[in-house]
Design a protein around this motif. Sequence first.
Motif, PDB file in Angstrom:
ATOM      1  N   ILE A 226       3.067 -10.677  -6.205  1.00  0.00           N
ATOM      2  CA  ILE A 226       3.282 -10.420  -4.780  1.00  0.00           C
ATOM      3  C   ILE A 226       3.680  -8.951  -4.580  1.00  0.00           C
ATOM      4  O   ILE A 226       3.165  -8.271  -3.695  1.00  0.00           O
ATOM      5  CB  ILE A 226       4.367 -11.371  -4.202  1.00  0.00           C
ATOM      6  CG1 ILE A 226       3.830 -12.806  -4.202  1.00  0.00           C
ATOM      7  CG2 ILE A 226       4.767 -10.960  -2.796  1.00  0.00           C
ATOM      8  CD1 ILE A 226       4.849 -13.878  -3.847  1.00  0.00           C
ATOM      9  N   GLY A 227       4.555  -8.450  -5.463  1.00  0.00           N
ATOM     10  CA  GLY A 227       4.979  -7.044  -5.388  1.00  0.00           C
ATOM     11  C   GLY A 227       3.799  -6.095  -5.511  1.00  0.00           C
ATOM     12  O   GLY A 227       3.643  -5.176  -4.701  1.00  0.00           O
ATOM     13  N   ILE A 228       2.955  -6.345  -6.510  1.00  0.00           N
ATOM     14  CA  ILE A 228       1.805  -5.461  -6.739  1.00  0.00           C
ATOM     15  C   ILE A 228       0.826  -5.530  -5.568  1.00  0.00           C
ATOM     16  O   ILE A 228       0.353  -4.504  -5.067  1.00  0.00           O
ATOM     17  CB  ILE A 228       1.090  -5.837  -8.058  1.00  0.00           C
ATOM     18  CG1 ILE A 228       1.977  -5.454  -9.243  1.00  0.00           C
ATOM     19  CG2 ILE A 228      -0.261  -5.141  -8.168  1.00  0.00           C
ATOM     20  CD1 ILE A 228       1.447  -5.889 -10.585  1.00  0.00           C
ATOM     21  N   LEU A 229       0.560  -6.747  -5.107  1.00  0.00           N
ATOM     22  CA  LEU A 229      -0.392  -6.891  -4.001  1.00  0.00           C
ATOM     23  C   LEU A 229       0.130  -6.203  -2.737  1.00  0.00           C
ATOM     24  O   LEU A 229      -0.632  -5.584  -1.997  1.00  0.00           O
ATOM     25  CB  LEU A 229      -0.695  -8.370  -3.730  1.00  0.00           C
ATOM     26  CG  LEU A 229      -1.372  -9.137  -4.867  1.00  0.00           C
ATOM     27  CD1 LEU A 229      -1.793 -10.523  -4.412  1.00  0.00           C
ATOM     28  CD2 LEU A 229      -2.575  -8.377  -5.424  1.00  0.00           C
ATOM     29  N   LYS A 230       1.437  -6.314  -2.522  1.00  0.00           N
ATOM     30  CA  LYS A 230       2.005  -5.640  -1.349  1.00  0.00           C
ATOM     31  C   LYS A 230       1.815  -4.131  -1.440  1.00  0.00           C
ATOM     32  O   LYS A 230       1.489  -3.469  -0.459  1.00  0.00           O
ATOM     33  CB  LYS A 230       3.490  -5.992  -1.194  1.00  0.00           C
ATOM     34  CG  LYS A 230       3.670  -7.342  -0.512  1.00  0.00           C
ATOM     35  CD  LYS A 230       5.119  -7.602  -0.150  1.00  0.00           C
ATOM     36  CE  LYS A 230       5.229  -8.926   0.612  1.00  0.00           C
ATOM     37  NZ  LYS A 230       6.568  -9.518   0.467  1.00  0.00           N
ATOM     38  N   GLU A 231       2.030  -3.604  -2.669  1.00  0.00           N
ATOM     39  CA  GLU A 231       1.830  -2.157  -2.845  1.00  0.00           C
ATOM     40  C   GLU A 231       0.380  -1.768  -2.581  1.00  0.00           C
ATOM     41  O   GLU A 231       0.102  -0.764  -1.936  1.00  0.00           O
ATOM     42  CB  GLU A 231       2.225  -1.750  -4.271  1.00  0.00           C
ATOM     43  CG  GLU A 231       3.698  -1.419  -4.392  1.00  0.00           C
ATOM     44  CD  GLU A 231       4.009  -0.680  -5.681  1.00  0.00           C
ATOM     45  OE1 GLU A 231       3.844   0.545  -5.726  1.00  0.00           O
ATOM     46  OE2 GLU A 231       4.409  -1.366  -6.649  1.00  0.00           O
ATOM     47  N   LEU A 232      -0.536  -2.586  -3.078  1.00  0.00           N
ATOM     48  CA  LEU A 232      -1.960  -2.300  -2.873  1.00  0.00           C
ATOM     49  C   LEU A 232      -2.308  -2.349  -1.385  1.00  0.00           C
ATOM     50  O   LEU A 232      -3.093  -1.537  -0.886  1.00  0.00           O
ATOM     51  CB  LEU A 232      -2.834  -3.281  -3.666  1.00  0.00           C
ATOM     52  CG  LEU A 232      -2.808  -3.113  -5.188  1.00  0.00           C
ATOM     53  CD1 LEU A 232      -3.582  -4.230  -5.878  1.00  0.00           C
ATOM     54  CD2 LEU A 232      -3.387  -1.750  -5.604  1.00  0.00           C
ATOM     55  N   LYS A 233      -1.716  -3.321  -0.673  1.00  0.00           N
ATOM     56  CA  LYS A 233      -1.971  -3.437   0.762  1.00  0.00           C
ATOM     57  C   LYS A 233      -1.447  -2.212   1.505  1.00  0.00           C
ATOM     58  O   LYS A 233      -2.082  -1.722   2.425  1.00  0.00           O
ATOM     59  CB  LYS A 233      -1.296  -4.691   1.323  1.00  0.00           C
ATOM     60  CG  LYS A 233      -1.875  -5.989   0.833  1.00  0.00           C
ATOM     61  CD  LYS A 233      -3.127  -6.377   1.564  1.00  0.00           C
ATOM     62  CE  LYS A 233      -2.799  -6.689   3.021  1.00  0.00           C
ATOM     63  NZ  LYS A 233      -4.030  -6.937   3.774  1.00  0.00           N
ATOM     64  N   GLN A 234      -0.272  -1.731   1.062  1.00  0.00           N
ATOM     65  CA  GLN A 234       0.283  -0.528   1.695  1.00  0.00           C
ATOM     66  C   GLN A 234      -0.616   0.673   1.503  1.00  0.00           C
ATOM     67  O   GLN A 234      -0.649   1.586   2.312  1.00  0.00           O
ATOM     68  CB  GLN A 234       1.670  -0.226   1.111  1.00  0.00           C
ATOM     69  CG  GLN A 234       2.773  -0.831   1.939  1.00  0.00           C
ATOM     70  CD  GLN A 234       4.098  -0.822   1.205  1.00  0.00           C
ATOM     71  OE1 GLN A 234       4.242  -0.166   0.168  1.00  0.00           O
ATOM     72  NE2 GLN A 234       5.047  -1.555   1.725  1.00  0.00           N
ATOM     73  N   MET A 235      -1.355   0.645   0.386  1.00  0.00           N
ATOM     74  CA  MET A 235      -2.285   1.749   0.109  1.00  0.00           C
ATOM     75  C   MET A 235      -3.633   1.508   0.787  1.00  0.00           C
ATOM     76  O   MET A 235      -4.595   2.202   0.515  1.00  0.00           O
ATOM     77  CB  MET A 235      -2.483   1.872  -1.413  1.00  0.00           C
ATOM     78  CG  MET A 235      -1.231   2.333  -2.155  1.00  0.00           C
ATOM     79  SD  MET A 235      -1.289   1.865  -3.931  1.00  0.00           S
ATOM     80  CE  MET A 235      -2.393   3.099  -4.564  1.00  0.00           C
ATOM     81  N   ASN A 236      -3.697   0.479   1.650  1.00  0.00           N
ATOM     82  CA  ASN A 236      -4.909   0.178   2.443  1.00  0.00           C
ATOM     83  C   ASN A 236      -6.042  -0.505   1.686  1.00  0.00           C
ATOM     84  O   ASN A 236      -7.175  -0.514   2.155  1.00  0.00           O
ATOM     85  CB  ASN A 236      -5.478   1.439   3.086  1.00  0.00           C
ATOM     86  CG  ASN A 236      -4.753   1.749   4.369  1.00  0.00           C
ATOM     87  OD1 ASN A 236      -4.304   0.832   5.054  1.00  0.00           O
ATOM     88  ND2 ASN A 236      -4.624   3.020   4.678  1.00  0.00           N
ATOM     89  N   PHE A 237      -5.741  -1.071   0.518  1.00  0.00           N
ATOM     90  CA  PHE A 237      -6.781  -1.830  -0.175  1.00  0.00           C
ATOM     91  C   PHE A 237      -6.843  -3.236   0.417  1.00  0.00           C
ATOM     92  O   PHE A 237      -5.858  -3.716   0.983  1.00  0.00           O
ATOM     93  CB  PHE A 237      -6.464  -1.953  -1.671  1.00  0.00           C
ATOM     94  CG  PHE A 237      -6.580  -0.653  -2.415  1.00  0.00           C
ATOM     95  CD1 PHE A 237      -7.824  -0.118  -2.714  1.00  0.00           C
ATOM     96  CD2 PHE A 237      -5.440   0.034  -2.822  1.00  0.00           C
ATOM     97  CE1 PHE A 237      -7.931   1.075  -3.409  1.00  0.00           C
ATOM     98  CE2 PHE A 237      -5.540   1.234  -3.511  1.00  0.00           C
ATOM     99  CZ  PHE A 237      -6.789   1.753  -3.810  1.00  0.00           C
TER     100      PHE A 237
END
Length: 340
Positions: A226-237
């Motif tokens: 969840i942490g990694i996916l949230k970071e990726l989402k913040q980067m617009n992926f």
Amino acid sequence: VSNFKDSNELKALASKIIMALGKPWVISTHEFYISTSIGIAIFPEHGKTYNILLKNADTAMHNAKSKGKSCYEVFDFRMHKNILEYIDMEKSIRYAIKNQEFILYYQPQIDLKSGKVIGLEALIRWIHPKKGMIPPNKFIPIAEKTGLIREIGKWVIYEACRQNKEWIEKGYKPIKISINLSAIQLKQKNLIDDIKNIIEETGVDSNYIEFEITENAAIEDLEKTIGILKELKQMNFRIALDDFGTGYSSLNYLKMLPIDYIKLDKFFISNVTIDSKEQAITKFLIKLAKEMAIKIIAEGIETNDQYDYLKKHDCDIGQGYLFGRPISANEIEEILKKTK
Ligand code: C2E
Ligand code: CA
Ligand code: CA
């Protein structure tokens, strides 16, 4: 064990040992249990000396382990061959990385309403100088076991981003590319840093990149994922949950994971026009996803009947041999030229 009738007797005993050791016990409030893997070697056919017998029992035990927890295996001389093949494969993969024998193929994803190509899934291929093209299911599992997937996976991310940028620079309409991430990559400490470096190096727009993770990979360490996916989402992926319907398929995970797409597995789609249960589940999932603002991608569409059914029931996106097999970047470019 001495004085036994045949190997069946040994198997039954192994089963008993595994069960006996598997009984949980409690210390203060914590529950513990032992999982056991057993390798069986029989004197004299599997070895005439203690050392050889033990070595072969060990080989059998590793075979048992690779089948999952709490299994037993009787030694078989073919196991040696398997190990040699495995070592050989590992060596070839290492060489292939150095020798740049991997390429990416791309399979179109279609908007089922308009019929237009709206995305591409990057799928790795190994062009072996002697054996020809090797499909990913032949080498990805070994690359995962040996950790080589980290290097291969990083190259896949780099190459897909580089290609995406190249096509945009050539003036084609921007198209989303999705990249498969393995469970091992999700556990990698520097995954996010690697991705940041790749964005910088290639100049790709993260809006046009999607990452696919399977549900099984996601739940190995749910908090971390969840942490990694949230970071990726913040980067617009964008994030897609791959092979949905083959694992736990828990609706709870849909709520917890920050995903944009669910990829309905091809086993579902292959039965969707035949089996009424599969139909009910598919219809329900499409509706549920809509409510959660998640889009559904149906994988493995092979027939017009499947296409019609999914379109009729409001499925957003489709992928499958009916629309096109995975093809090389050059062949994709020919399609892009036509839609320019
Ligand atoms: P996947 O991610 O589920 O990819 C879809 C697979 O289904 C692809 O197989 C694709 O060629 C195949 N497929 C597409 N449409 C149809 C259809 O209509 N019918 C049928 N029967 N099959 C269809 P492929 O390319 O052999 O890849 C197999 C698996 O290998 C992928 O499954 C994915 O798990 C893994 N893989 C591929 N490339 C990569 C990669 O770059 N990194 C990682 N970690 N895994 C990869
Ligand atoms: Ca995939
Ligand atoms: Ca899939």
